[in-house]
Design an enzyme around this catalytic site. Structure first.
Site, PDB file in Angstrom:
ATOM      1  N   TYR A 122     -46.127 -45.966  32.436  1.00  0.00           N
ATOM      2  CA  TYR A 122     -45.294 -45.697  31.266  1.00  0.00           C
ATOM      3  C   TYR A 122     -44.409 -44.490  31.555  1.00  0.00           C
ATOM      4  CZ  TYR A 122     -47.940 -48.984  28.339  1.00  0.00           C
ATOM      5  OH  TYR A 122     -48.519 -50.105  27.802  1.00  0.00           O
ATOM      6  N   THR A 123     -43.112 -44.676  31.357  1.00  0.00           N
ATOM      7  CA  THR A 123     -42.088 -43.688  31.724  1.00  0.00           C
ATOM      8  C   THR A 123     -42.371 -43.090  33.101  1.00  0.00           C
ATOM      9  OG1 THR A 123     -43.206 -42.011  30.332  1.00  0.00           O
ATOM     10  CG2 THR A 123     -41.300 -43.137  29.399  1.00  0.00           C
TER      11      THR A 123
END
Length: 361
Positions: free
Chosen positions: A61-62
């Site tokens: 995630y990111t």
């Protein structure tokens, strides 16, 4: 209900909030769809202050920043690490060209776990998910590696996300027979616009002792009220790529949600989440927010109780077409019970049942 109305997840003693805070948007590494570090920490603080204790993230995630933001938050003393349940996932590859950088093989799992522990700045992960089924790795290798991580103290509980029901059942059965730590959770997409999971996945999870967690409960924003027939707004960017143009069926669902929202003086988002929370096969809902205002709107769903009529209207508008044998098995009570009611489920006497008690051939 509130965030501190905790429940035990699956067939385990792990107590979690009914709404889990999804952190996929923590960090601006992928552009404007993400939240700044400051806003991410404000959302996290607000969630914890209201009694929430369940966080969901993943190694990619990111590009790993989501885990780092969470780790920094607790390392800086802005929250108590041991008071929260941190769930993260492995599978996604962050190393271009490295065939063992992702997936669910033993080498990959061990490396990904250590990387997540480093970014989260913690000694253990409370709930560690396989993010996707890895068809290139034997399931016994994955389950054995996860069991080793639990025994090593790096992981407390394990779960699966986005895997076929037959593969989850195979993994869970194998774990029980071999004395490995079993799965306690199954994360799947579930919303008014994605109900096909009711055919195989949610019944399997209940039978196998897995708590079900719904991701994308607002269908990437399609159920927020922003997109209607009247305004003709089209979903853009990543959301548009995931969903495409809304269908007539989806607009019917949006209309039904809007009608109930007007009746309840609530936002469409709140209504859509309240419907999902009322579903028998669900344990927790993973809610995401880029702002504190969005978080407030989502949390109001815990205070909203829809009437039986409202629930029925939403269920009717969103009724899915399920794979065989779901519809066929709906007739099973009438075939086996011949008009009797069993466990609260009524049946009808079908044409094969004689009208009297005369001897059978």
């Amino acid at each position: 209900m509130s965030l501190n109305s905790y429940l035990t997840l699956g067939r385990s003693g792990l107590r979690v909030s009914p709404f889990c805070l999804g952190t996929m948007t923590f960090g601006e590494d992928l552009g404007s769809a993400g939240s700044s570090v400051e806003d991410s920490e404000a959302i996290l603080s607000q969630y914890l202050e209201q009694g929430g204790n369940f966080l969901d993230t993943a190694n990619a995630y990111t590009r790993g920043h989501s885990e780092k933001i969470i780790g920094d938050f607790f390392r800086q003393g802005k929250g108590q690490r041991d008071r929260v349940v941190i769930a993260t996932k492995f599978f996604m590859n962050l190393f271009a060209g490295d065939p063992n950088g992702g997936g669910a093989g033993r080498k990959a799992i061990m490396a990904q776990c250590d990387e997540s522990l480093r970014r989260l700045q913690t000694d253990y992960i409370d709930l560690y998910y396989l993010h996707n089924w890895d068809r290139f790795t034997p399931i016994e290798e994955t389950m054995s590696a996860l069991d080793d991580l639990v025994k090593a103290g790096k992981v407390r509980y394990v779960g699966f996300s986005d895997a076929p029901a037959w593969k989850v059942a195979q993994a869970q059965t194998m774990a029980h027979f071999r004395g490995w730590n079993p799965l306690i959770a199954l994360q799947i997409e579930y919303s008014l616009m994605q109900r096909t999971v009711e055919g195989e996945l949610t019944p399997m999870a209940e039978e196998m002792g897995l708590g079900v967690l719904a991701w994308s409960p607002l269908k990437s924003g399609a159920l927020t009220g922003k997109y209607t027939r009247a305004n003709g707004a089209k979903m853009q960017g990543l959301r548009g790529g995931l969903i495409g143009d809304l269908s007539e069926k989806q607009y019917d669902i949006i209309d039904a949600v809007a009608k109930v929202a007007d009746e309840c003086d609530a936002s469409p988002s709140t209504v859509a989440l309240a419907w999902l929370q009322a579903q028998k096969g669900l344990s927790c809902t993973i809610i995401g927010a880029r702002t504190k205002e969005q978080l407030d709107t989502n949390l109001k769903a815990l205070e909203l109780t829809l009437t039986a009529e409202q629930l029925a209207s939403l269920s009717d508008a969103s009724k899915p077409v399920l794979n065989f044998p779901a519809d066929f098995l709906a007739q099973a009570p009438s075939i086996s019970h011949a008009g009797a009611t069993v466990n609260g489920v009524p049946s009808q006497k079908i044409f094969l049942v004689p009208d009297d008690d005369s001897p059978r051939w």
